[in-house]
Design an enzyme around this catalytic site. Structure first.
Site, mmCIF file in Angstrom:
data_model
loop_
_atom_site.group_PDB
_atom_site.id
_atom_site.type_symbol
_atom_site.label_atom_id
_atom_site.label_comp_id
_atom_site.label_asym_id
_atom_site.label_seq_id
_atom_site.Cartn_x
_atom_site.Cartn_y
_atom_site.Cartn_z
ATOM 1 N N ASP A 12 45.919 39.553 39.590
ATOM 2 C CA ASP A 12 47.369 39.493 39.651
ATOM 3 C C ASP A 12 47.637 38.081 40.138
ATOM 4 O O ASP A 12 47.381 37.764 41.314
ATOM 5 C CB ASP A 12 47.927 40.519 40.646
ATOM 6 N N HIS A 13 48.123 37.209 39.252
ATOM 7 C CA HIS A 13 48.139 35.794 39.621
ATOM 8 C C HIS A 13 49.080 35.499 40.792
ATOM 9 O O HIS A 13 48.953 34.475 41.438
ATOM 10 C CB HIS A 13 48.437 34.899 38.408
ATOM 11 N N HIS A 52 53.326 42.699 40.631
ATOM 12 C CA HIS A 52 53.568 41.603 41.582
ATOM 13 C C HIS A 52 54.340 42.055 42.834
ATOM 14 O O HIS A 52 53.958 41.742 43.959
ATOM 15 C CB HIS A 52 54.348 40.469 40.906
#
Ligand code: NAP
Length: 498
Positions: A180-181, A244
């Site tokens: 999950d960047h 996110h």
């Protein structure tokens, strides 16, 4: 043997011709190369169906990193480590060639049989790839074997469990790195440092002192070329909230881990997500808002975007109030919101503390003392402000708001590692603290499914709207107003560049 910080590894990249690989992964690997984390003892096998030669593949890699260095020799040295194999992941026989090339490169680059398999492909292929990695013996006995996968991790709880079960047939949970960047962003990684290394935050980080928490991930862009995918894949709830926002939320609400390692941090996040209050369809109606952007001046409305089905009810905006039913957080609302085509791009967290019990500073010009607010700016500005009250300078005894600031300057920004660079290095180091555990993914789906099904079953209520380029629908503001709060903005807290 590699020097201390250099990693020895063979990276097999499925989806080597794709957008993610070219826009994010090759630049991230090059940055690691420039910093010496990757040097002599690494190789990359890019695979996809297209018939490319090694030479052509290296040209593509060179193009992806073109702007990152003026040193042609350095870029050529880096891209000489890249090999291409045309390969259909559904074709069992073709894994044999992959295995042979991998063994050859292991020897040539002395990678110590360390392997990372990066699946930069659509998730429907994950199961078949990992199964073949096992049955066709691509995993090594001596080095490490790690798997990196990209979201989406399923589209609901059932599909997430199915996907996780498939991966578990080949890899242990500790070998799986779900990217999950957002977890690679500087200020998201700073949440733990702010909380756990300051004596004045952690003791106040609970329902005795925190009044409410606000998490905003707003985007200025619309759905653009992704409209068709976005419309059928589940809108803002699935695009931003399930992954996110829930990851940021879990970092904010978790208990202090025993150590900052992957196992301890992830166990605390799992416990935190288990404490989220489950919502009935009626609770969803009370506590969640969905909306769609409409045409405004030259900006198209969602329904006019190319690829969106007629009368689509897909939400481009979500706001919600979440409750965490544990000793630390009972009674504190966590407000979240995200949306496309909002007034600006901004990812920000506000921790609003309770007001002091007695106001000693009444004055004709100021009646209320504003509560202290800790603001963490994640993007585009990166930093934090602690908005507190002080006496105005001079003869007045009035109170005014001043921020204590820590911000990354534009010069410093250049040195901040990009999220993919950081996360790939963490994977090479075997540190999975910033990657989602399967239980985190499944617990977030469990909650999201309740909202989704309540919305899907409600086909009669009007879908709220907001003009493209605005601050979102009135209903999103009402959600907080009912509790006596409002979304923080640059009117109430410090904003950099204002
Ligand atoms: N792009 C982003 O910024 C981004 C951001 C976050 C997450 N992701 C996720 O990352 C993944 C990849 O996204 P992307 O944007 O890079 O997609 P993409 O541009 O469509 O790339 C897909 C890749 O898969 C290959 N491929 C498709 N079918 C194949 C098959 N049967 N056998 C072998 N290779 C096959 C394609 O190459 P060939 O056609 O040559 O086979 C291509 O290299 C997706 O899961 C996406 O959700 C992407």
């Amino acid at each position: 043997m590699p020097a201390t910080q250099e990693k020895a590894v063979l990276i097999t990249l499925f989806g080597g011709t794709g957008d993610l690989a070219q826009r994010k992964l090759y630049p991230a690997l090059f940055r690691l190369f420039k910093k010496g984390y990757l040097r002599q003892h690494f190789a990359v096998i890019g695979t996809a169906r297209r018939e490319w030669s090694d030479a052509y593949y290296r040209e593509i890699v060179m193009q992806s990193i073109a702007s990152l260095s003026d040193d042609e020799t350095e870029k050529e040295e880096f891209s000489s480590h890249f090999y291409y194999l045309s390969h259909n992941v559904q074709n069992t026989q073709e894994y044999q060639q992959l295995k042979e090339l991998a063994s050859e490169l292991d020897k040539k680059y002395q990678t110590q049989q360390n392997r990372v398999f990066y699946l930069a492909m659509a998730p429907q292929f994950f199961g078949t790839i990992t199964e073949h990695l096992k049955t066709q013996h691509l995993l090594t006995e001596q080095g490490f074997n790690r798997l990196i996968i990209e979201k989406p991790f399923g589209h609901n709880l059932e599909s997430a469990i199915e996907l996780n079960d498939q991966l578990a047939q080949t890899f242990e949970e500790t070998q799986i790195y779900r990217i999950d960047h957002y977890l690679g962003k500087e200020m998201v990684q700073n949440i733990n440092a702010i909380r756990f290394s300051n004596i004045f935050f952690e003791p106040l980080w609970n329902n005795k002192f925190v009044d409410n928490v606000q998490i905003t991930l707003s985007e200025e862009v619309g759905v653009g070329t992704r409209a068709g995918y976005y419309d059928t894949s589940g809108g803002a709830l699935l695009d931003m909230v399930q992954n996110h926002i829930f990851q940021i939320l879990s970092l904010l609400i978790m208990e202090p881990p025993v150590q900052m390692d992957g196992n301890d941090v992830r166990q605390e996040k799992i416990k935190a997500l288990r404490s989220l209050r489950a919502y009935s369809p009626e609770d969803v109606k009370q506590n969640f808002v969905r909306a769609q952007y409409t045409q405004s001046e030259e900006l198209l409305g969602y329904l006019q975007e190319d690829g969106v089905v007629e009368h689509s009810r897909t939400e481009t905006y979500v706001a919600g109030k979440l409750m965490v039913d544990n000793f630390r957080w009972a009674g504190v609302p966590f407000y979240i919101r995200t949306g496309k085509r909002l007034a600006n791009k901004n990812t920000v967290i506000h921790i609003q503390f309770r007001s002091v019990d007695v106001n000693l500073f009444h004055s004709p010009t100021q009646v209320d003392i504003l509560p202290d607010v800790l603001t963490i700016h994640i993007q585009p500005s990166q930093g934090m402000s602690f908005n507190i009250n002080v006496k105005q300078m001079g003869l007045s005894n009035d109170i005014e708001r001043k921020p204590l600031l820590h911000y990354v300057s534009p010069e410093q920004e250049k040195d901040i590692p990009e999220a993919y660079e950081r996360l790939i290095l963490e994977c090479l180091n075997g540190n999975n603290a910033n990657f989602a555990h399967r239980q985190e993914v499944e617990l977030s789906w469990k909650f999201i499914d309740l909202v989704r099904s309540a919305w899907d079953n409600d086909t009669s209520s009007d879908l709220p709207t907001y003009p493209a380029g605005s601050h979102g629908p009135k209903e999103g503001d009402d959600l907080l107003a009912r509790d006596g709060f409002s979304w923080h903005s640059c009117d109430t807290i410090y904003c950099p560049n204002e």
